[in-house]
Design an enzyme around this catalytic site. Structure first.
Site, short mmCIF file in Angstrom:
data_model
loop_
_atom_site.label_atom_id
_atom_site.label_comp_id
_atom_site.label_asym_id
_atom_site.label_seq_id
_atom_site.Cartn_x
_atom_site.Cartn_y
_atom_site.Cartn_z
N SER A 253 0.82 -1.31 0.01
CA SER A 253 -0.14 -0.02 -0.01
C SER A 253 1.02 1.32 -0.02
O SER A 253 1.91 1.18 0.36
CB SER A 253 -0.86 0.10 1.27
OG SER A 253 -0.08 0.47 2.28
N LYS A 254 0.29 2.21 -0.42
CA LYS A 254 0.87 3.57 -0.35
C LYS A 254 1.28 4.18 0.75
O LYS A 254 2.67 4.79 0.79
CB LYS A 254 -0.10 4.70 -1.10
CG LYS A 254 0.00 4.91 -2.28
CD LYS A 254 -0.53 6.14 -2.94
CE LYS A 254 0.65 7.11 -3.31
NZ LYS A 254 1.51 6.70 -4.16
N ARG A 255 0.79 3.59 1.78
CA ARG A 255 1.13 4.27 3.36
C ARG A 255 2.83 3.66 3.51
O ARG A 255 3.53 4.34 4.26
CB ARG A 255 0.09 3.46 4.21
CG ARG A 255 -0.61 4.64 4.82
CD ARG A 255 -1.45 3.72 5.68
NE ARG A 255 -2.57 2.92 4.84
CZ ARG A 255 -2.89 1.82 5.17
NH1 ARG A 255 -2.16 1.16 6.53
NH2 ARG A 255 -3.60 0.85 4.52
#
Ligand code: GLU
Length: 480
Positions: A253-255
């Site tokens: 994920s982007k996180r």
């Protein structure tokens, strides 16, 4: 192209090229290049609301930056175009008409509200929601009436009541139970195809022999197998590559950090370093080598060695591999790619040979090109920043005499300084001042670069040039 192997990468232009998509493109490309086949790019832009020209441009640019050039696709006609689905709508309609005429598909007039209602009821009763077939066998009169009422139909495939087996080159045979699918939509009421229909028409007409794509498409493949059969087209071979997951096995994920190719580019990875790393996400070469050039990847890539297990994305390993590529790829390429990182920090060097020489000296210690500006900033004019440890060397008692002597020794030769002239002068100055080893090198390094670590001093001096070398030694001598 020497054989009939044809593969495609089919991005939907709805955002950036994600590492997962790039890995899929890479596997297709490596397979095509290894086999002497054809690599096609097809833009799947039938989702009007989400597709943008800007995203298409960005995705194609990222593929090009990675070096994944296509033999057929946007801008490269190979006789099987157009290569954008939005330009192929007539083909989908013709194929749907054919299935309707053959009784393999039917028009369905159910409204979204009706279908939603039935879906909710099914869920409430603990059943898997599935199209119940109300429009399957409408009489022509009933159809006419619905049409007169202004209902615009979708087209559904008449799904045969049997299980479907997908043979996959990576995962073996995968069986799907007939309960998993009803008569699914192939053409929407606005005449646009659904993904599962357009893909089959395109893959068949483009004579794709191997469909290599992400594992998450497996349930789609089950439907696509039925579309192939209904249309009477031969099935391609399928290879579904596993998901890329985070180190903790959750979805990437982007996180976590960068996930798109453009982000990795901006972080200073080389295309060769990123490609090398992506290739290892789900594939391994027979010799377990981990650092490979593109030519080596092509040479070694085989679908047989693609793993069905999820691949964990490990940024440290990416950095480690990129560092190797920074050291081993042709200097001119690394320098050309590094230029924009330097320029973004105001480090402008119009003489490319000189810039290359800086990169050559600095690249040994780099993991990413974004580290380059810091590593070469001392080669540029202006005040150099002096690290604390370096400053200490400058204030030693013997330093003044050493630097003065080095300036004098350098003055004994004429013309530009090369590494060996500098080393000879340094040795002589060391003798003059009675210092050697660290006591000799460290003050001089500190004076020339402001740092306590770095590339060999002779080479550094040669790239700095006589003027800067004398200037910095004199300045440090005055200040020490
Ligand atoms: N447009 C689809 C995607 O981006 C392509 C899937 C396929 O390769 O068939 O996921």
């Amino acid at each position: 192209m020497s054989n009939n192997i044809r593969v495609r990468f089919a991005p939907s232009p709805t955002g950036h090229l994600h590492v997962g998509g790039a890995r899929t493109a890479l596997f297709n490309w490596l397979f095509a290049r290894h086999e002497g086949g054809t690599f096609i790019v097809r833009v799947e832009d039938t989702d009007r609301a989400r597709s943008t020209e800007e995203s298409e441009r960005a995705v194609l640019e990222d593929l090009t930056w990675l070096g994944l050039t296509w033999d057929e696709g946007p801008g490269v006609d190979g006789g099987h175009g157009p290569y954008r689905q939005s330009e192929r709508l007539d083909l989908y309609r013709e194929h749907a008409e054919r299935l309707l005429a053959e009784g393999k598909a039917f028009r369905c007039y159910c409204t979204d509200e009706e279908l939603e209602e039935k879906r909710r009821t099914a869920l409430a009763q603990g059943r898997v929601p599935q199209y119940d077939g109300v429009c399957r066998d409408l009489t022509p009169a009933a159809r006419k009436q619905l049409e007169d009422e202004g209902q615009s139909p979708v087209v559904r495939l008449r799904a045969p009541p049997r299980d479907v087996t997908v043979s996959d080159l990576v995962r073996g045979d995968i069986e799907f139970k007939k309960e998993m699918l009803g008569d699914f939509i192939i053409l929407r009421s606005d005449g646009r195809p659904t993904y599962n229909f357009a893909v089959v028409v395109d893959d068949a007409l483009m004579q794709i022999t191997h469909v290599i794509r992400a594992e998450e498409h497996l349930p789609n493949t089950m439907r696509q197998v039925l579309v192939y059969e209904a249309l009477g087209y031969a099935l391609p071979a399928f290879a579904h590559v596993s998901l890329i997951v985070d180190k903790d096995r959750s979805k990437l994920s982007k996180r976590r950090g960068a996930t798109s190719v453009s982000e990795f580019r901006n972080l200073g990875y080389l295309p060769g370093g990123l490609l090398n790393y992506l290739a290892l996400l789900g594939w391994s070469p027979p010799d377990s080598e981990e650092v490979m050039t593109v030519a080596e990847l092509i040479d070694k890539f085989e679908l047989e060695r693609v793993s069905p297990s999820p691949a964990a994305f490990d940024e440290d390993k990416l950095d480690w591999g990129n560092a190797h590529h920074l050291r081993e790829e042709p200097l001119a390429d690394v320098a050309a790619l590094g230029m924009r990182f330097a320029e973004a920090r105001g480090l402008i060097e119009p003489d490319f040979d000189r810039f290359e020489a800086m990169v050559d000296l600095a690249r040994e210690g780099l993991a990413r090109l974004s580290d380059l500006p810091d590593a070469i900033s001392f080669f540029f004019d202006g005040d150099i920043e002096v690290e604390d440890e370096a400053r200490e060397w400058l204030f030693r008692d013997e330093t003044k005499q050493l630097l003065a002597s080095l300036v004098r020794r350098l003055g004994e030769s004429e013309g530009e300084i090369d590494a060996s002239t500098f080393k000879a002068a340094l040795k002589a100055a060391g003798k003059d001042a009675g210092v050697k080893g660290k006591d000799l090198f460290m003050p001089v390094r500190a004076a020339l670069t402001g740092r306590s670590h770095g590339p060999a001093l002779g080479e550094v001096a040669a790239v700095l040039g006589r003027g800067r070398v004398i200037g910095r030694l004199t300045q440090a001598e005055g200040g020490s």
